[in-house]
Enzyme design. Structure first.
Site, short mmCIF file in Angstrom:
data_model
loop_
_atom_site.label_atom_id
_atom_site.label_comp_id
_atom_site.label_asym_id
_atom_site.label_seq_id
_atom_site.Cartn_x
_atom_site.Cartn_y
_atom_site.Cartn_z
N ASP A 230 6.44 -0.80 3.07
CA ASP A 230 6.46 0.39 3.91
C ASP A 230 7.16 0.06 5.22
O ASP A 230 6.55 0.02 6.29
CB ASP A 230 5.03 0.90 4.15
CG ASP A 230 5.01 2.31 4.71
OD1 ASP A 230 6.09 2.85 5.01
OD2 ASP A 230 3.92 2.87 4.86
N ASP B 122 3.66 -2.84 -2.07
CA ASP B 122 4.39 -1.65 -1.65
C ASP B 122 4.98 -1.93 -0.28
O ASP B 122 4.25 -2.23 0.68
CB ASP B 122 3.45 -0.44 -1.59
CG ASP B 122 4.16 0.83 -1.18
OD1 ASP B 122 4.99 1.32 -1.98
OD2 ASP B 122 3.89 1.35 -0.08
N TYR C 158 6.54 14.11 3.49
CA TYR C 158 5.71 14.71 4.54
C TYR C 158 6.22 14.19 5.88
O TYR C 158 7.11 13.32 5.90
CB TYR C 158 4.22 14.37 4.35
CG TYR C 158 3.91 12.95 3.94
CD1 TYR C 158 4.02 11.90 4.85
CD2 TYR C 158 3.51 12.65 2.65
CE1 TYR C 158 3.74 10.59 4.48
CE2 TYR C 158 3.23 11.34 2.26
CZ TYR C 158 3.34 10.32 3.19
OH TYR C 158 3.07 9.03 2.82
N GLU D 92 9.51 1.15 7.95
CA GLU D 92 10.00 2.41 8.51
C GLU D 92 10.82 2.14 9.77
O GLU D 92 10.25 2.10 10.86
CB GLU D 92 8.82 3.34 8.81
CG GLU D 92 7.98 3.65 7.57
CD GLU D 92 6.83 4.61 7.83
OE1 GLU D 92 6.92 5.44 8.76
OE2 GLU D 92 5.82 4.52 7.11
#
Length: 364
Positions: A134, A132, A205, A136
């Site tokens: 991630d 995965d 979120y 950012e």
């Protein structure tokens, strides 16, 4: 003869109903996990479809497991598959502060190939099911000071291409996608990327985050006004961009965001304030109590809870049991791929958020 035909027809109907029911329950429950090899055994792992170990990082352009402790944890997570064969164990690269070298490392074909080969080596060694990403964020600012550049967007596509060709069709590839509009518009070439991945984990979120000087719902299901970020807004954007529904996974938050110095107007919602550390779901029952001065509110339009403490002028926002169930019903109604959350160690061991998701998943 008619009786045989009738029995055959009833049998076909029964089979079809069972297939439909099974298909209807194909909703993955995906846990990001930051704990160790022992804590995981306290949770109801049998209710999970995927555990994403968080986090691995980049070291000299290669996927790096950071410590012997992390190695032990990953090996133990993989061992859980013996009791739960459907469980998939995935390694995550990055996190909010963990992808500082990503823009530079993935800026060349050689760099991307070097990384892909390292992912294969690490994955083969630990016998994990996938990766995965991630990061950012590609092409837009994430953690202040981290390099980002416009070329990150096409480089991200090329990175996924080389990962897929290096790791094969059976390997699980996903990425954590920002749920806010700037990311959706600028970071990813959705048409090019979606065929290359198994799923897109929408971080629906932190939509009102720690940098915000105004309170709001940080993980709402729906927008209450046209400018408000929400889970549904991100999902609808991606569906319109051509991403298949079954590849979309929405996010739940097992933690609050809090603001202080919030005036008692609109019970603290959409008011000025100063952000500070929130609470974990497992502590809600002892934190957000009337005895402590807190009142609970439910925004029926956003399908989101919030809390306000008039005495301390403090506001809190998160998911709770009611909102996570609403999100799971939404996943079922939209035929999305599942629901993920940040993160498992914030939940109760029993009868918590995971259990609430599972109850909705397995209900008719």
């Amino acid at each position: 003869m008619k009786q045989i035909s009738l029995i055959a027809l009833l049998f076909i109907c029964l089979i079809s109903t069972n297939i439909f029911a099974q298909k209807n329950k194909k909703l993955d429950i995906i846990a990001y996990y930051t704990g160790d090899s022992k804590l995981i055994d306290e949770y109801e792992v049998n209710k999970l479809d995927q555990i994403i170990f968080s986090f691995c990082h980049l070291k000299d352009g290669k996927l790096s497991v950071d410590s012997p402790k992390d190695s032990i944890t990953i090996k133990h997570l993989v061992s859980l598959k013996a009791k739960n064969p459907k469980l998939k164990i995935v390694l995550s690269l990055g996190g909010w502060g963990g992808c500082e070298p990503c823009s530079d490392a993935f800026s060349t074909a050689d760099g991307r190939l070097k990384f892909a080969k390292s992912v294969k080596e690490v994955s083969d060694y630990f016998k994990v099911d996938g990766l995965d990403l991630d990061w950012e964020y590609p092409a837009i600012e994430g953690l202040p000071g981290h390099l980002y550049q416009a070329v990150d967007k096409p480089n991200f596509t090329e990175l996924l291409k080389i990962l897929r060709s290096t790791l094969g069709k059976k390997y699980e590839l996903s990425f954590a996608a920002g749920g806010f509009q700037k990311y959706l518009d600028e970071s990813i070439d959705w048409k090019a990327v979606s065929p290359l991945v198994n799923r897109i984990n929408i971080m629906s979120y932190d939509l009102v985050n720690g940098y915000s000087k105004v309170t709001g719902h940080h993980t709402p299901l729906y927008s209450t006004n046209p400018k408000e970020e929400s889970t549904d807004r991100a999902v609808e954007f991606l569906l319109k961009a051509g991403v298949p529904a079954e590849k979309l996974v929405i996010g739940g938050a097992f933690y609050t965001r809090q603001w202080k110095n919030v005036e008692n107007i609109n019970n603290g919602l959409y008011q000025a304030g100063e952000h500070f550390q929130g609470a974990d779901f497992k502590n809600y029952a002892t934190t957000y109590t009337e005895a402590n001065g807190w009142k609970y509110f439910w925004d029926d339009k956003a399908k989101a809870p919030y809390w306000y403490n008039e005495g301390t002028k403090t506001f809190a926002t998160s998911d709770d049991i009611k909102s996570i169930k609403a999100k799971t019903e939404y996943v079922k109604s939209k035929k999305l791929g599942g629901i993920m959350f940040w993160e498992l160690t914030l939940d109760s061991f029993r009868d918590g958020m995971v259990n609430a998701i599972y109850e909705v998943k397995t209900s008719k």
